[in-house]
Design a protein around this motif. Structure first.
Motif, PDB file in Angstrom:
ATOM      1  N   ASP A  95      41.083  33.369  45.367  1.00 32.16           N
ATOM      2  CA  ASP A  95      40.066  33.096  44.348  1.00 32.16           C
ATOM      3  C   ASP A  95      40.572  33.633  43.017  1.00 32.16           C
ATOM      4  O   ASP A  95      40.824  34.825  42.872  1.00 32.16           O
ATOM      5  CB  ASP A  95      38.747  33.765  44.726  1.00 32.16           C
ATOM      6  N   THR A  96      40.715  32.733  42.054  1.00 35.48           N
ATOM      7  CA  THR A  96      41.252  33.133  40.750  1.00 35.48           C
ATOM      8  C   THR A  96      40.210  33.739  39.833  1.00 35.48           C
ATOM      9  O   THR A  96      40.529  34.235  38.762  1.00 35.48           O
ATOM     10  CB  THR A  96      41.875  31.919  40.035  1.00 35.48           C
TER      11      THR A  96
ATOM     12  N   LYS B 196      36.562  40.597  42.933  1.00 42.19           N
ATOM     13  CA  LYS B 196      36.591  42.045  43.060  1.00 42.19           C
ATOM     14  C   LYS B 196      35.196  42.617  43.263  1.00 42.19           C
ATOM     15  O   LYS B 196      34.224  42.137  42.715  1.00 42.19           O
ATOM     16  CB  LYS B 196      37.211  42.675  41.800  1.00 42.19           C
ATOM     17  N   THR B 197      35.119  43.658  44.036  1.00 43.26           N
ATOM     18  CA  THR B 197      33.850  44.340  44.224  1.00 43.26           C
ATOM     19  C   THR B 197      33.682  45.373  43.134  1.00 43.26           C
ATOM     20  O   THR B 197      34.645  45.953  42.651  1.00 43.26           O
ATOM     21  CB  THR B 197      33.815  45.043  45.590  1.00 43.26           C
ATOM     22  N   LYS B 198      32.426  45.611  42.764  1.00 45.11           N
ATOM     23  CA  LYS B 198      32.165  46.550  41.684  1.00 45.11           C
ATOM     24  C   LYS B 198      32.503  47.985  42.081  1.00 45.11           C
ATOM     25  O   LYS B 198      32.918  48.787  41.265  1.00 45.11           O
ATOM     26  CB  LYS B 198      30.696  46.445  41.266  1.00 45.11           C
TER      27      LYS B 198
ATOM     28  N   THR C 146      34.693  49.153  44.598  1.00 49.28           N
ATOM     29  CA  THR C 146      36.056  49.482  44.996  1.00 49.28           C
ATOM     30  C   THR C 146      37.103  48.714  44.224  1.00 49.28           C
ATOM     31  O   THR C 146      38.261  49.116  44.199  1.00 49.28           O
ATOM     32  CB  THR C 146      36.252  49.204  46.493  1.00 49.28           C
ATOM     33  N   GLY C 147      36.731  47.575  43.617  1.00 46.18           N
ATOM     34  CA  GLY C 147      37.714  46.752  42.942  1.00 46.18           C
ATOM     35  C   GLY C 147      38.677  46.098  43.910  1.00 46.18           C
ATOM     36  O   GLY C 147      39.755  45.683  43.509  1.00 46.18           O
ATOM     37  N   LYS C 148      38.330  45.982  45.196  1.00 43.27           N
ATOM     38  CA  LYS C 148      39.249  45.456  46.202  1.00 43.27           C
ATOM     39  C   LYS C 148      38.580  44.381  47.058  1.00 43.27           C
ATOM     40  O   LYS C 148      37.394  44.460  47.356  1.00 43.27           O
ATOM     41  CB  LYS C 148      39.742  46.580  47.120  1.00 43.27           C
ATOM     42  N   THR C 149      39.363  43.402  47.459  1.00 42.56           N
ATOM     43  CA  THR C 149      38.895  42.412  48.411  1.00 42.56           C
ATOM     44  C   THR C 149      38.922  43.030  49.803  1.00 42.56           C
ATOM     45  O   THR C 149      39.430  44.139  50.002  1.00 42.56           O
ATOM     46  CB  THR C 149      39.801  41.169  48.390  1.00 42.56           C
ATOM     47  N   PHE C 150      38.417  42.291  50.799  1.00 44.38           N
ATOM     48  CA  PHE C 150      38.402  42.844  52.163  1.00 44.38           C
ATOM     49  C   PHE C 150      39.798  43.181  52.650  1.00 44.38           C
ATOM     50  O   PHE C 150      40.027  44.261  53.210  1.00 44.38           O
ATOM     51  CB  PHE C 150      37.738  41.872  53.138  1.00 44.38           C
ATOM     52  N   ASP C 151      40.747  42.273  52.469  1.00 41.75           N
ATOM     53  CA  ASP C 151      42.113  42.543  52.937  1.00 41.75           C
ATOM     54  C   ASP C 151      42.710  43.766  52.245  1.00 41.75           C
ATOM     55  O   ASP C 151      43.428  44.556  52.867  1.00 41.75           O
ATOM     56  CB  ASP C 151      42.997  41.323  52.701  1.00 41.75           C
ATOM     57  N   GLU C 152      42.399  43.924  50.969  1.00 43.00           N
ATOM     58  CA  GLU C 152      42.896  45.099  50.242  1.00 43.00           C
ATOM     59  C   GLU C 152      42.215  46.370  50.730  1.00 43.00           C
ATOM     60  O   GLU C 152      42.847  47.427  50.831  1.00 43.00           O
ATOM     61  CB  GLU C 152      42.662  44.907  48.738  1.00 43.00           C
TER      62      GLU C 152
ATOM     63  N   LYS D  30      35.941  37.190  50.828  1.00 39.89           N
ATOM     64  CA  LYS D  30      36.268  38.067  49.698  1.00 39.89           C
ATOM     65  C   LYS D  30      35.900  39.515  49.969  1.00 39.89           C
ATOM     66  O   LYS D  30      36.714  40.419  49.755  1.00 39.89           O
ATOM     67  CB  LYS D  30      35.540  37.593  48.432  1.00 39.89           C
ATOM     68  N   LEU D  31      34.696  39.752  50.439  1.00 47.62           N
ATOM     69  CA  LEU D  31      34.187  41.115  50.535  1.00 47.62           C
ATOM     70  C   LEU D  31      34.117  41.642  51.951  1.00 47.62           C
ATOM     71  O   LEU D  31      33.945  42.839  52.149  1.00 47.62           O
ATOM     72  CB  LEU D  31      32.791  41.188  49.899  1.00 47.62           C
TER      73      LEU D  31
END
Length: 298
Positions: free
Chosen positions: A171-172, A178-180, A182-188, A221-222
């Motif tokens: 997702d561009t 990004k989550t507010k 953590t700033g990370k997607t689920f994989d991250e 994403k999350l």
């Protein structure tokens, strides 16, 4: 493909005769009016027009906020899979059009939640050929094949024949990706988790997938979503623990502080009002009966 038989065993056993040859407009209307109940998808529009003159049979948005295109195979000769994939590619090139549709039907708040990582096509037909089932395995797109049968005038059955789960589409849109917190997607998030949490997630994945061959694992994403036709478990990965959400009746669960809670009126990622916190193998063992219930009840 083996036929499914339905019998009435109240008194003298009687077989219901099934029918499925022609999918009529009436059945499409029934599906659209009950899409949430049947498939966990919020119905948005029927015969949705594309800019190239095409018409998607039905379009909606699922419980994970991903777009879903429904195409109905009205005859064995119709190549509904290719048709659905054509519309999916169009939709990915016209995201703003879909967002406008969601705003019109559900409001801006819901439109801001749209997740483009796992859009999918659901093909519904009286039957599919072995070539249909083989074809979707060659495609890097999310496609579900659903067979229907009608018994008498008031019984409708859906059978999940096959599903192809593709790699998530990047997702561009960084604001939605990004989550507010953590700033990370689920994989991250999973990559940043402790090794013990990664091991726990793998054990959880193996257990859930072992419940049935009708379950697929989707990394959104999350969160990660384990689903049949609808979600049975969603998982958020934190550094020290996993957070599971299950769509089961909260009144049937005894909540335990530190392990489980009711999040009906609390904002959360994932789907389901029963939330579990897994930090170790002991928590995982306590969660298994509830996971089993989520599988059996959804």
């Amino acid at each position: 493909m083996a036929d499914i038989k339905l019998f009435n065993i109240n008194g003298k056993v009687k077989e219901y005769q099934s029918g499925n040859v022609t999918l009529e407009k009436e059945l499409q209307t029934v599906i659209e009016n009950n899409m949430e109940t049947f498939f966990g998808v919020t119905f948005l529009a029927s015969e949705y027009k594309t800019t190239d003159g095409g018409r998607m049979d039905s379009i909606g948005i699922d419980e994970n906020h991903c777009p879903v295109i429904f195409e109905y195979k009205r005859s064995m000769k119709e190549n509904v899979i290719n048709q659905g994939l054509f519309y999916l590619n169009w939709l990915l090139d016209h995201k703003d059009s879909f967002k406008v549709l969601v705003i019109e039907k559900l409001g801006l708040k819901e439109a801001d939640k749209i997740d483009w990582t796992m859009p999918r096509v659901v093909c519904i037909a009286g039957d599919f050929t072995k070539y249909d089932e083989s074809a979707i395995k060659q495609m890097n797109r999310n496609v579900s094949l659903i067979r229907y049968k009608k018994f008498g005038s008031d019984l409708l059955m859906f059978e999940h024949i096959n599903e192809n789960v593709a790699t998530a589409i990047p997702d561009t849109d960084t604001q939605t990706t990004k989550t507010k917190s953590t700033g990370k997607t689920f994989d991250e998030q999973l990559k940043a988790a402790d090794e013990s949490v990664k091991t726990l997630y793998q054990d959880l994945t193996n257990y859930i997938l072992s419940l049935g061959d009708d379950i697929s694992e989707n990394h959104l994403k999350l969160y990660a979503a384990f689903k049949k036709i609808r979600n049975i478990v969603t998982v958020v990965a934190l550094k020290k623990k996993l957070i599971l959400n299950l769509p089961i009746d909260i009144t049937s669960v005894t909540f335990e502080p530190g392990f489980s809670r009711d999040v009906t009126n609390i904002g959360h990622w994932g789907c389901g009002a029963v939330e579990l916190h897994l930090q170790n193998a002991a928590d995982f063992e306590k969660a298994k009966p509830l996971i089993d219930r989520a599988y059996n009840e959804n």
